[in-house]
Design a protein around this motif. Structure first.
Motif, PDB file in Angstrom:
ATOM      1  N   ASP A   1      20.620  15.761  37.445  1.00 20.79           N
ATOM      2  CA  ASP A   1      19.657  14.721  37.732  1.00 20.79           C
ATOM      3  C   ASP A   1      20.407  13.917  38.686  1.00 20.79           C
ATOM      4  O   ASP A   1      19.705  12.470  38.723  1.00 20.79           O
ATOM      5  CB  ASP A   1      19.695  13.857  36.243  1.00 20.79           C
ATOM      6  CG  ASP A   1      19.044  15.097  35.214  1.00 20.79           C
ATOM      7  OD1 ASP A   1      18.203  15.542  35.679  1.00 20.79           O
ATOM      8  OD2 ASP A   1      19.438  14.680  33.955  1.00 20.79           O
ATOM      9  N   GLY A   2      21.128  14.078  39.381  1.00 18.58           N
ATOM     10  CA  GLY A   2      21.700  12.957  40.538  1.00 18.58           C
ATOM     11  C   GLY A   2      22.586  11.864  39.949  1.00 18.58           C
ATOM     12  O   GLY A   2      22.794  10.966  40.397  1.00 18.58           O
ATOM     13  N   ALA A   3      23.065  12.361  38.572  1.00 27.86           N
ATOM     14  CA  ALA A   3      23.551  11.130  37.882  1.00 27.86           C
ATOM     15  C   ALA A   3      24.937  10.787  38.637  1.00 27.86           C
ATOM     16  O   ALA A   3      25.053   9.609  38.524  1.00 27.86           O
ATOM     17  CB  ALA A   3      24.083  11.886  36.567  1.00 27.86           C
ATOM     18  N   TRP A   4      25.678  11.750  39.223  1.00 31.62           N
ATOM     19  CA  TRP A   4      26.914  11.155  40.039  1.00 31.62           C
ATOM     20  C   TRP A   4      26.656  10.471  41.431  1.00 31.62           C
ATOM     21  O   TRP A   4      27.138   9.503  41.682  1.00 31.62           O
ATOM     22  CB  TRP A   4      27.848  12.624  40.263  1.00 31.62           C
ATOM     23  CG  TRP A   4      28.990  11.973  40.657  1.00 31.62           C
ATOM     24  CD1 TRP A   4      29.894  10.894  40.119  1.00 31.62           C
ATOM     25  CD2 TRP A   4      29.990  12.622  41.776  1.00 31.62           C
ATOM     26  NE1 TRP A   4      31.152  11.078  40.675  1.00 31.62           N
ATOM     27  CE2 TRP A   4      31.464  12.045  41.644  1.00 31.62           C
ATOM     28  CE3 TRP A   4      29.763  13.638  42.459  1.00 31.62           C
ATOM     29  CZ2 TRP A   4      32.273  12.339  42.691  1.00 31.62           C
ATOM     30  CZ3 TRP A   4      30.995  14.059  43.427  1.00 31.62           C
ATOM     31  CH2 TRP A   4      32.197  13.451  43.373  1.00 31.62           C
ATOM     32  N   SER A   5      25.753  10.948  41.945  1.00 29.00           N
ATOM     33  CA  SER A   5      25.449  10.458  43.258  1.00 29.00           C
ATOM     34  C   SER A   5      24.723   8.911  42.915  1.00 29.00           C
ATOM     35  O   SER A   5      24.815   7.802  43.781  1.00 29.00           O
ATOM     36  CB  SER A   5      24.325  11.066  44.129  1.00 29.00           C
ATOM     37  OG  SER A   5      23.044  11.181  43.365  1.00 29.00           O
ATOM     38  N   ALA A   6      24.047   8.779  41.782  1.00 29.44           N
ATOM     39  CA  ALA A   6      23.732   7.463  41.195  1.00 29.44           C
ATOM     40  C   ALA A   6      24.706   6.166  41.128  1.00 29.44           C
ATOM     41  O   ALA A   6      24.455   4.928  41.289  1.00 29.44           O
ATOM     42  CB  ALA A   6      22.718   7.620  40.043  1.00 29.44           C
ATOM     43  N   THR A   7      25.854   6.742  40.771  1.00 29.11           N
ATOM     44  CA  THR A   7      26.885   6.003  40.545  1.00 29.11           C
ATOM     45  C   THR A   7      27.635   5.339  41.936  1.00 29.11           C
ATOM     46  O   THR A   7      28.390   4.310  41.923  1.00 29.11           O
ATOM     47  CB  THR A   7      27.987   6.469  39.530  1.00 29.11           C
ATOM     48  OG1 THR A   7      28.682   7.587  40.317  1.00 29.11           O
ATOM     49  CG2 THR A   7      27.305   6.989  38.430  1.00 29.11           C
ATOM     50  N   GLY A   8      27.404   5.940  42.794  1.00 24.57           N
ATOM     51  CA  GLY A   8      28.040   5.519  44.269  1.00 24.57           C
ATOM     52  C   GLY A   8      27.452   4.850  44.906  1.00 24.57           C
ATOM     53  O   GLY A   8      26.004   4.440  44.780  1.00 24.57           O
ATOM     54  N   ARG A   9      27.781   4.237  46.116  1.00 21.97           N
ATOM     55  CA  ARG A   9      27.272   3.315  47.135  1.00 21.97           C
ATOM     56  C   ARG A   9      27.292   4.252  48.443  1.00 21.97           C
ATOM     57  O   ARG A   9      28.031   4.807  48.666  1.00 21.97           O
ATOM     58  CB  ARG A   9      28.127   2.176  47.324  1.00 21.97           C
ATOM     59  CG  ARG A   9      28.167   1.219  46.127  1.00 21.97           C
ATOM     60  CD  ARG A   9      29.283  -0.129  46.131  1.00 21.97           C
ATOM     61  NE  ARG A   9      28.615  -0.758  47.285  1.00 21.97           N
ATOM     62  CZ  ARG A   9      29.393  -2.055  47.771  1.00 21.97           C
ATOM     63  NH1 ARG A   9      30.448  -2.030  47.237  1.00 21.97           N
ATOM     64  NH2 ARG A   9      29.091  -2.805  48.650  1.00 21.97           N
ATOM     65  N   VAL A  10      26.248   3.931  49.082  1.00 24.88           N
ATOM     66  CA  VAL A  10      25.964   4.611  50.393  1.00 24.88           C
ATOM     67  C   VAL A  10      26.693   3.988  51.436  1.00 24.88           C
ATOM     68  O   VAL A  10      26.828   2.797  51.727  1.00 24.88           O
ATOM     69  CB  VAL A  10      24.517   4.523  50.817  1.00 24.88           C
ATOM     70  CG1 VAL A  10      24.395   5.062  52.225  1.00 24.88           C
ATOM     71  CG2 VAL A  10      23.456   5.330  50.008  1.00 24.88           C
ATOM     72  N   ASP A  11      27.604   4.752  52.070  1.00 22.16           N
ATOM     73  CA  ASP A  11      28.354   4.280  53.109  1.00 22.16           C
ATOM     74  C   ASP A  11      27.562   4.509  54.519  1.00 22.16           C
ATOM     75  O   ASP A  11      27.331   5.749  55.225  1.00 22.16           O
ATOM     76  CB  ASP A  11      29.756   5.401  53.177  1.00 22.16           C
ATOM     77  CG  ASP A  11      30.756   4.651  54.328  1.00 22.16           C
ATOM     78  OD1 ASP A  11      30.345   4.553  55.475  1.00 22.16           O
ATOM     79  OD2 ASP A  11      31.807   4.679  54.023  1.00 22.16           O
ATOM     80  N   GLU A  12      27.197   3.507  55.025  1.00 24.95           N
ATOM     81  CA  GLU A  12      26.018   3.263  56.151  1.00 24.95           C
ATOM     82  C   GLU A  12      26.733   3.976  57.347  1.00 24.95           C
ATOM     83  O   GLU A  12      26.087   4.660  58.269  1.00 24.95           O
ATOM     84  CB  GLU A  12      25.724   1.900  56.203  1.00 24.95           C
ATOM     85  CG  GLU A  12      24.883   1.219  55.246  1.00 24.95           C
ATOM     86  CD  GLU A  12      23.730   2.044  55.046  1.00 24.95           C
ATOM     87  OE1 GLU A  12      23.118   2.853  55.602  1.00 24.95           O
ATOM     88  OE2 GLU A  12      22.918   1.996  53.877  1.00 24.95           O
ATOM     89  N   ALA A  13      28.216   3.360  57.577  1.00 24.96           N
ATOM     90  CA  ALA A  13      28.870   4.213  58.762  1.00 24.96           C
ATOM     91  C   ALA A  13      28.682   5.743  58.674  1.00 24.96           C
ATOM     92  O   ALA A  13      28.568   6.416  59.715  1.00 24.96           O
ATOM     93  CB  ALA A  13      30.033   3.519  59.020  1.00 24.96           C
ATOM     94  N   LEU A  14      29.180   6.225  57.537  1.00 24.55           N
ATOM     95  CA  LEU A  14      29.186   7.621  57.341  1.00 24.55           C
ATOM     96  C   LEU A  14      27.808   8.271  57.506  1.00 24.55           C
ATOM     97  O   LEU A  14      27.464   9.285  58.214  1.00 24.55           O
ATOM     98  CB  LEU A  14      29.714   7.907  56.000  1.00 24.55           C
ATOM     99  CG  LEU A  14      29.727   9.494  55.621  1.00 24.55           C
ATOM    100  CD1 LEU A  14      30.519  10.344  56.708  1.00 24.55           C
ATOM    101  CD2 LEU A  14      30.258   9.660  54.387  1.00 24.55           C
TER     102      LEU A  14
END
Length: 378
Positions: free
Chosen positions: A211-224
């Motif tokens: 369900d994308g549960a782990w990705s939903a807890t993170g913050r997008v690193d715009e530089a990466l």
């Protein structure tokens, strides 16, 4: 009405999808469907084959070709039992096989799928159609994506331009113009689930991010994210196709060198990479489309769908389930459909998608035992 079975093993390396289907005009009738997961040992061996070279490679290739052929035959038998079908009630099996290497560009283009169709035909007694991609490559095409012809048959509506996004290990688009004068187009946009699955497997030992549960807890690193999107593939014009030989964990690790990022932030950024590369491709290639229909495993990832929707605010976002075929079975049904087209001597590729010189009948046909005839020695 003829019944067909489709077998699909994708770049996610999770198993074999088997579907039994019929094709009434304009729709798909799903009779039975099952996924046959690869056990951990087999999956590790397959991944090792895809990533390896050197001594013993041909032995491993031959052995895994045989083992996947046997497993595919077992999948056919099981889905026939689920649907209450005898072998003589199935017109043909369409087997995609498992892609171990896809290199359609360069002086000697090729693609290679394993899962011996001879074994499938021999063990099931059902005519099997396989090796769908190489004829298109022989005609100057990419050999991929091949599902757009099926998408066009299933999802085209006159006067309604729309886009179909298949999000498996890789992601691809089919652009349906909604009129007969404009050709159907499509291409691989880049990674779908392959990096998301690989990263969570490496970090947490889980096969995928449910369900994308782990990705939903993170913050997008715009530089990466900017660094990942800087890969030349995303700027390459279609026709184009890609796979694990390009987008893999080594590709990711090279872009993480010298950084100290939280693993969940990397996962969130990878989800955003899939969403961004797909959405940007839609905006470039299909600005007049009003709807995006998602199929494949990515259709069941709410976090990924949310990210795609945020980047395409003016488009209606649907899943193929809304049109009568569950997202997880679309590719299997597509290769059943391609088997039907081969048996009826009809082309299965879309040259405006793959770049081939023209339409071609795709796939080699391996007769089942019920198709053999006594020729009297002639």
């Amino acid at each position: 009405m003829d019944t067909f079975i489709g077998l699909m093993s994708g770049t996610s390396l999770d198993g074999i999808d088997a579907v039994a289907v019929r094709f009434p005009p304009g729709r798909v009738e799903l009779l039975a469907a099952r996924t046959f997961p690869f056990d951990t040992h087999l999956r590790t061996e397959l991944l090792g084959l895809i990533q390896s070279t050197g001594a013993g490679l041909l032995d491993r290739l031959g052995e895994l070709d045989h083992r996947l052929g046997l497993l595919s035959a077992e999948a056919v038998s099981a889905v026939c039992e689920q649907a209450g079908l005898a072998a003589d009630q199935v017109a043909a099996i369409g087997s995609h096989g498992l892609t171990v290497l896809h290199r359609p560009d360069g002086p000697h283009p090729f693609t290679l799928q394993i899962g011996d169709p001879n074994l499938i035909a021999e063990r099931t007694g059902i005519t099997t159609v396989a090796d769908f991609r190489r004829r298109d490559i022989a005609a100057g095409g990419q050999g991929a994506p091949l599902v757009p012809a099926f998408h066009a048959a299933l999802f085209t509506r006159a006067g309604s331009p729309r886009v179909v996004a298949n999000i498996g290990g890789m992601a691809n688009l089919t652009l349906l113009p909604g009129n007969e004068e404009t050709p159907v187009t499509g291409f691989d946009t880049g990674p779908g689930n392959v990096l998301l699955d690989g990263w969570i497997q490496q970090q947490q030992g889980r096969p995928y991010d449910r369900d994308g549960a782990w990705s939903a807890t993170g913050r997008v690193d715009e530089a990466l994210l900017a660094g990942l999107l800087d890969d030349p593939y995303f700027r390459q014009p279609p026709p184009k196709s890609t796979g694990r030989e390009h987008f893999n964990l080594n590709w990711l690790q090279q872009r993480l060198l010298g950084s100290d990022r939280a693993p969940e932030d990397v996962q969130a950024t990878l989800a955003e990479l899939t969403a961004a590369s797909l959405a940007e491709a839609v905006l470039r290639a299909a600005q007049d489309a009003a709807e995006l229909i998602v199929c494949g495993g990515g259709a069941y990832n709410p976090d990924l769908l949310r990210r795609i929707a945020a980047r395409l605010p003016d488009m209606k976002l649907s899943v193929s389930d809304d049109y009568g075929l569950a997202a997880e079975w679309v590719e299997g049904a597509a290769f059943a459909w391609l088997a039907r087209e081969a048996l009826y001597a009809r082309p299965g590729n879309v040259p405006s998608v793959t770049g081939a010189r023209g339409e071609r009948i795709l796939g080699g046909i391996y007769p089942g035992s019920d198709k053999l005839q006594d020729t009297g020695g002639r």
